[in-house]
Each structure stands twice: as C-alpha cells, then as structure tokens.
Design an enzyme around this catalytic site. Sequence first.
Site, PDB file in Angstrom:
ATOM      1  N   LYS A 100     -17.949 -32.934  22.467  1.00  0.00           N
ATOM      2  CA  LYS A 100     -17.933 -31.841  21.448  1.00  0.00           C
ATOM      3  C   LYS A 100     -16.402 -31.008  21.551  1.00  0.00           C
ATOM      4  CE  LYS A 100     -22.724 -31.284  21.463  1.00  0.00           C
ATOM      5  NZ  LYS A 100     -23.968 -30.108  21.183  1.00  0.00           N
ATOM      6  N   TYR A 137     -27.096 -34.341  12.332  1.00  0.00           N
ATOM      7  CA  TYR A 137     -27.874 -33.682  12.976  1.00  0.00           C
ATOM      8  C   TYR A 137     -29.192 -33.436  12.005  1.00  0.00           C
ATOM      9  CZ  TYR A 137     -25.088 -32.397  17.089  1.00  0.00           C
ATOM     10  OH  TYR A 137     -24.767 -32.642  18.423  1.00  0.00           O
ATOM     11  N   ASN A 168     -21.725 -26.764  24.458  1.00  0.00           N
ATOM     12  CA  ASN A 168     -22.331 -27.492  25.620  1.00  0.00           C
ATOM     13  C   ASN A 168     -21.688 -28.743  25.923  1.00  0.00           C
ATOM     14  OD1 ASN A 168     -23.547 -28.731  23.301  1.00  0.00           O
ATOM     15  ND2 ASN A 168     -25.643 -28.776  24.550  1.00  0.00           N
ATOM     16  N   HIS A 189     -22.980 -34.226  23.579  1.00  0.00           N
ATOM     17  CA  HIS A 189     -24.320 -34.810  22.992  1.00  0.00           C
ATOM     18  C   HIS A 189     -24.561 -36.081  23.535  1.00  0.00           C
ATOM     19  CE1 HIS A 189     -27.313 -35.688  20.171  1.00  0.00           C
ATOM     20  NE2 HIS A 189     -26.527 -36.743  19.948  1.00  0.00           N
ATOM     21  N   GLU A 239     -28.084 -43.371  15.716  1.00  0.00           N
ATOM     22  CA  GLU A 239     -26.740 -42.676  16.028  1.00  0.00           C
ATOM     23  C   GLU A 239     -25.584 -43.400  15.906  1.00  0.00           C
ATOM     24  OE1 GLU A 239     -28.914 -38.678  17.936  1.00  0.00           O
ATOM     25  OE2 GLU A 239     -27.592 -39.592  19.228  1.00  0.00           O
TER      26      GLU A 239
HETATM   27  P1  CMP Z   1     -27.222 -31.633  21.314  1.00  0.00           P
HETATM   28  O1  CMP Z   1     -27.643 -32.447  22.268  1.00  0.00           O
HETATM   29  O2  CMP Z   1     -25.860 -31.996  20.735  1.00  0.00           O
HETATM   30  O3  CMP Z   1     -28.373 -31.514  20.054  1.00  0.00           O
HETATM   31  C1  CMP Z   1     -28.441 -30.388  19.172  1.00  0.00           C
HETATM   32  C2  CMP Z   1     -27.655 -29.286  19.572  1.00  0.00           C
HETATM   33  O4  CMP Z   1     -27.939 -27.906  19.217  1.00  0.00           O
HETATM   34  C3  CMP Z   1     -27.826 -28.958  20.998  1.00  0.00           C
HETATM   35  O5  CMP Z   1     -26.872 -30.035  21.849  1.00  0.00           O
HETATM   36  C4  CMP Z   1     -27.359 -27.801  21.359  1.00  0.00           C
HETATM   37  O6  CMP Z   1     -25.850 -27.808  21.394  1.00  0.00           O
HETATM   38  C5  CMP Z   1     -27.450 -26.834  19.914  1.00  0.00           C
HETATM   39  N1  CMP Z   1     -28.758 -25.923  20.024  1.00  0.00           N
HETATM   40  C6  CMP Z   1     -28.376 -24.672  20.054  1.00  0.00           C
HETATM   41  N2  CMP Z   1     -29.550 -23.739  20.307  1.00  0.00           N
HETATM   42  C7  CMP Z   1     -30.454 -24.720  20.585  1.00  0.00           C
HETATM   43  C8  CMP Z   1     -31.717 -24.533  20.927  1.00  0.00           C
HETATM   44  N3  CMP Z   1     -32.391 -23.416  21.041  1.00  0.00           N
HETATM   45  N4  CMP Z   1     -32.194 -25.640  21.361  1.00  0.00           N
HETATM   46  C9  CMP Z   1     -31.654 -26.848  21.233  1.00  0.00           C
HETATM   47  N5  CMP Z   1     -30.341 -27.135  21.031  1.00  0.00           N
HETATM   48  C10 CMP Z   1     -29.805 -26.042  20.643  1.00  0.00           C
END
Ligand code: CMP
Length: 140
Positions: A10, A50, A113, A116, A127
């Site tokens: 990311k 997403y 974070n 992904h 995906e």
């Molecule tokens: P990712 O695995 O990319 O999939 C969706 C993303 O939404 C997740 O990582 C997080 O970075 C983001 N996100 C933000 N808030 C939440 C939440 N409460 N639960 C899950 N994903 C979240």
Amino acid sequence: ALERTLSIIKPDAVAKNVIGEIYSRFEKSGLKVAAAQMKHLSKAEAEGFYAVHRERPFFSALVEFMISGPVMIQVLEGEGAVLKNRDLMGATNPKDAAPGTIRADFADSIDANAVHGSDSLENAANEVAYFFPATSVYAR
Ligand code: CMP
C-alpha cells in the site's frame, strides 16, 4: 496445493521504501512473484477493487488512502499461497498483529496497514484477474 494470491504493498509502505524488505519476506517463505506492477490507482479502480466493502463505514477512507500514492501490486505463487501470505501479513489492525509480521513491523494504523492480501482462494482468483490478464501471470 499450489495457489496464487494477490498482494498489494500500500501507499504507506511504498513511501517508507520497504518494497524490497517485503518482497524478501515473500521469497524467504517460499512464495514466488509471478506478476508485478507499480501503479497509482484511479478512484474508480480502487472503488472497484474494494467493491465488497462498499457499504462499510470505512469505505471512502480506504479508497482515499489507496489512491494517495502509488502501490506495488503482485501475484504470489506457492504452496498454500493465500494463507501463507496472510500469515506473513499479520492481523488487519497492526495493534493486533503478531511480532515479526509485515504489519507489526511496517504498519501504522488499520488504514495505513502496509499490505493487502486476498482472504480466500475464490477472492484471490478475482483479485488477480482484476489487475493482471492471464497472459501476464507467469508460472514459477
Ligand atoms: P485490506 O486487507 O486491504 O482490506 C480492506 C481494508 O480496509 C483493510 O485492509 C484495512 O486497511 C481497511 N479497514 C479500515 N477499517 C477497517 C475495519 N474496521 N475492518 C476491516 N478493515 C478495515
């Protein structure tokens, strides 16, 4: 079984200049990079990727974050690649991520974070196809 999964480094981790460190973790675990592309996603691309989260309260923040800078997108191939990549990543919220995982070491928040990874074999196929035509994924 031999699997393929989609991984995205990311914008936060790209900005921290840790693409190589993250690739090294993939390689040390036996995962192979079968396709890769750096890309600054458009809003429409991020929203489409997403789409399953469209109704979630964090959706617009997620999309804005994912278009805040370039990302590194890769297909990882290997034995049990979907789960193996999720183990390497650690929990979605870095506060809950086990020591030594990518998110524990490089992520700052649940939004920023670092990575992904597809959460199931079925989602992985969708995906991977979202970003890579079948002819640009190379068996390793
Ligand atoms: P990712 O695995 O990319 O999939 C969706 C993303 O939404 C997740 O990582 C997080 O970075 C983001 N996100 C933000 N808030 C939440 C939440 N409460 N639960 C899950 N994903 C979240």
